[in-house]
Motif scaffolding. Sequence first.
Motif, mmCIF file in Angstrom:
data_model
loop_
_atom_site.group_PDB
_atom_site.id
_atom_site.type_symbol
_atom_site.label_atom_id
_atom_site.label_comp_id
_atom_site.label_asym_id
_atom_site.label_seq_id
_atom_site.Cartn_x
_atom_site.Cartn_y
_atom_site.Cartn_z
ATOM 1 N N PHE A 1 0.153 -0.157 -11.464
ATOM 2 C CA PHE A 1 0.977 -1.339 -11.743
ATOM 3 C C PHE A 1 2.466 -0.995 -11.725
ATOM 4 C CE2 PHE A 1 -2.863 -2.995 -14.283
ATOM 5 C CZ PHE A 1 -3.355 -3.668 -13.175
ATOM 6 N N LEU A 2 2.812 0.171 -12.269
ATOM 7 C CA LEU A 2 4.220 0.570 -12.273
ATOM 8 C C LEU A 2 4.714 0.892 -10.864
ATOM 9 C CD1 LEU A 2 4.402 2.747 -15.519
ATOM 10 C CD2 LEU A 2 5.410 0.488 -15.152
ATOM 11 N N PHE A 3 3.833 1.471 -10.035
ATOM 12 C CA PHE A 3 4.203 1.718 -8.641
ATOM 13 C C PHE A 3 4.515 0.399 -7.938
ATOM 14 C CE2 PHE A 3 1.463 5.800 -8.610
ATOM 15 C CZ PHE A 3 2.559 6.577 -8.936
ATOM 16 N N VAL A 4 3.703 -0.620 -8.204
ATOM 17 C CA VAL A 4 3.918 -1.939 -7.591
ATOM 18 C C VAL A 4 5.247 -2.521 -8.069
ATOM 19 C CG1 VAL A 4 3.097 -4.331 -7.510
ATOM 20 C CG2 VAL A 4 1.477 -2.436 -7.249
ATOM 21 N N PHE A 5 5.496 -2.442 -9.376
ATOM 22 C CA PHE A 5 6.739 -2.988 -9.932
ATOM 23 C C PHE A 5 7.963 -2.307 -9.326
ATOM 24 C CE2 PHE A 5 10.054 -2.637 -13.266
ATOM 25 C CZ PHE A 5 10.422 -3.974 -13.320
ATOM 26 N N ILE A 6 7.949 -0.965 -9.283
ATOM 27 C CA ILE A 6 9.092 -0.227 -8.734
ATOM 28 C C ILE A 6 9.282 -0.551 -7.256
ATOM 29 C CG2 ILE A 6 10.003 2.070 -8.197
ATOM 30 C CD1 ILE A 6 8.384 3.063 -10.620
ATOM 31 N N GLY A 7 8.170 -0.561 -6.512
ATOM 32 C CA GLY A 7 8.252 -0.855 -5.084
ATOM 33 C C GLY A 7 8.883 -2.198 -4.818
ATOM 34 N N ILE B 1 0.828 -1.210 0.000
ATOM 35 C CA ILE B 1 0.000 0.000 0.000
ATOM 36 C C ILE B 1 0.860 1.257 0.000
ATOM 37 C CG2 ILE B 1 -0.242 0.249 2.503
ATOM 38 C CD1 ILE B 1 -3.045 0.702 -0.111
ATOM 39 N N SER B 2 2.071 1.161 0.557
ATOM 40 C CA SER B 2 2.961 2.326 0.601
ATOM 41 C C SER B 2 3.591 2.621 -0.761
ATOM 42 C CB SER B 2 4.071 2.100 1.645
ATOM 43 O OG SER B 2 4.933 1.044 1.253
ATOM 44 N N TYR B 3 3.509 1.670 -1.686
ATOM 45 C CA TYR B 3 4.055 1.904 -3.019
ATOM 46 C C TYR B 3 3.265 2.970 -3.782
ATOM 47 C CZ TYR B 3 6.147 -2.864 -2.620
ATOM 48 O OH TYR B 3 6.826 -3.987 -2.241
ATOM 49 N N ILE B 4 1.969 3.008 -3.545
ATOM 50 C CA ILE B 4 1.061 3.791 -4.389
ATOM 51 C C ILE B 4 1.115 5.270 -4.024
ATOM 52 C CG2 ILE B 4 -1.269 3.929 -5.319
ATOM 53 C CD1 ILE B 4 0.079 1.199 -5.658
ATOM 54 N N ASP B 5 1.322 6.103 -5.011
ATOM 55 C CA ASP B 5 1.308 7.556 -4.824
ATOM 56 C C ASP B 5 -0.123 8.040 -5.020
ATOM 57 O OD1 ASP B 5 1.577 10.279 -4.819
ATOM 58 O OD2 ASP B 5 3.271 10.356 -6.194
ATOM 59 N N PHE B 6 -0.923 7.966 -3.964
ATOM 60 C CA PHE B 6 -2.331 8.352 -4.058
ATOM 61 C C PHE B 6 -2.492 9.852 -4.322
ATOM 62 C CE2 PHE B 6 -2.560 4.411 -1.541
ATOM 63 C CZ PHE B 6 -3.503 3.724 -2.290
ATOM 64 N N HIS B 7 -1.516 10.643 -3.904
ATOM 65 C CA HIS B 7 -1.557 12.084 -4.139
ATOM 66 C C HIS B 7 -1.610 12.378 -5.641
ATOM 67 C CE1 HIS B 7 0.067 16.162 -4.619
ATOM 68 N NE2 HIS B 7 -0.363 16.408 -3.399
ATOM 69 N N PRO C 1 5.849 6.024 -18.361
ATOM 70 C CA PRO C 1 6.441 4.877 -17.656
ATOM 71 C C PRO C 1 7.912 5.090 -17.326
ATOM 72 C CG PRO C 1 5.135 4.135 -19.525
ATOM 73 C CD PRO C 1 5.255 5.623 -19.650
ATOM 74 N N ALA C 2 8.660 5.750 -18.214
ATOM 75 C CA ALA C 2 10.079 6.000 -17.948
ATOM 76 C C ALA C 2 10.257 6.832 -16.684
ATOM 77 C CB ALA C 2 10.726 6.707 -19.148
ATOM 78 N N ALA C 3 9.411 7.849 -16.529
ATOM 79 C CA ALA C 3 9.502 8.714 -15.341
ATOM 80 C C ALA C 3 9.239 7.919 -14.069
ATOM 81 C CB ALA C 3 8.496 9.859 -15.460
#
Length: 372
Positions: free
Chosen positions: A258-264, A36-42, A299-301
């Motif tokens: 999905f990208l937040f999950v992958f990076i996390g 849950i901390s991966y996701i940038d809800f802001h 996605p690159a960013a």
Amino acid sequence: MMKAIIDYVKKEVVLCISFVLAFVSMVFVPLDVQYISYIDFHTLTILFCLMLVMAGLRNLGIFSMIGSWMLEKTNNVRSLSIVLVLLCFVFSMLITNDVALITFVPFAIDVLTMASLENYLIPTIVLQTIASNLGSMLTPIGNPQNLYLYSLSGMSMGKFIALMLPYTLVSLIGVLVACVILIDNKAVAVKVQSPRKLTEKGKSKAIVYLLLFFFALASVAHIISVYIVGIVTLIVVFLMDRKMLGKPDYALLLTFVFLFVFIGNMKRIPEIHSWLNSMIHGHELLISVFASQVISNVPAAILLSGFTDNISALIVGTNLGGLGTIIASMASLISFKYYGATEGKRNLAYLGLFTLLNIIFLAVLLLLHYII
């Protein structure tokens, strides 16, 4: 059923790839409370709010009305094209590059076709696309990766604009020069179909949407909590114009997730995190430019931001990286799709001019970076 799935995958390639990356990463880092901390809800909340507001204003025809009024002042093909290109350049700063192209490329096709100026479709639409991708880099709300990186950086809006202002000014000069070189001064009487007039109810909606837009800007400027803005925007749109709730690009929002999950997950694998960090460190700008050519700049960013603290370099790199290939900025595919639906389309000629001009603009702006 299978054909529908294949068609959807073709339409949302980036979403599907991001889903696969997230799913595979979960094999190495099992699901737990840290996810849950991966996701940038802001970022997701403000992006959703802006999508809703822009969908409402576009549905009311506000941007087409402004464009029609400006085109009435033109009397030759060059001035006509300059207006169409500058509409994309300026409005992309406020309504995002995607919305600017969705609004003004079909508008340009209609205007040029009605005036029997189909020969000018390719240079005009290509320059509109470049203008949208370059104008949008000036503001945090100009495109999704700016909004995300701006939120991540913690910088003020003034500092963000100051960072991107030199590139934007040079881009503006370049776009105007390209219009003069590529489009002649042939006289033409432009007759723009009168846009629909707003009813009293439409005017009331437009005022509310504009207030919601400035409300959203206040959250971008860190004046109001983004979550308050999100709740208010959702309630107001639901009560006033609920059909707009289906208009936001939910595929893009899911791509972010999905990208937040992958990076996390990648950051929690020490060997991968250390390797990527050492590879990217000190080369953020060039790597973000090159990565954007293959996977597009949004996605690159998101991917690169997980492995460097030099967010300013990523902001510049992913904005410049929107130039280049047709997929470097996914917004570019919007224009190509619209042009591909025109009668007598010449797709190879379009892609040739698009690629040539993008490479020229990218080279000039990279040179500017190393000069300043």
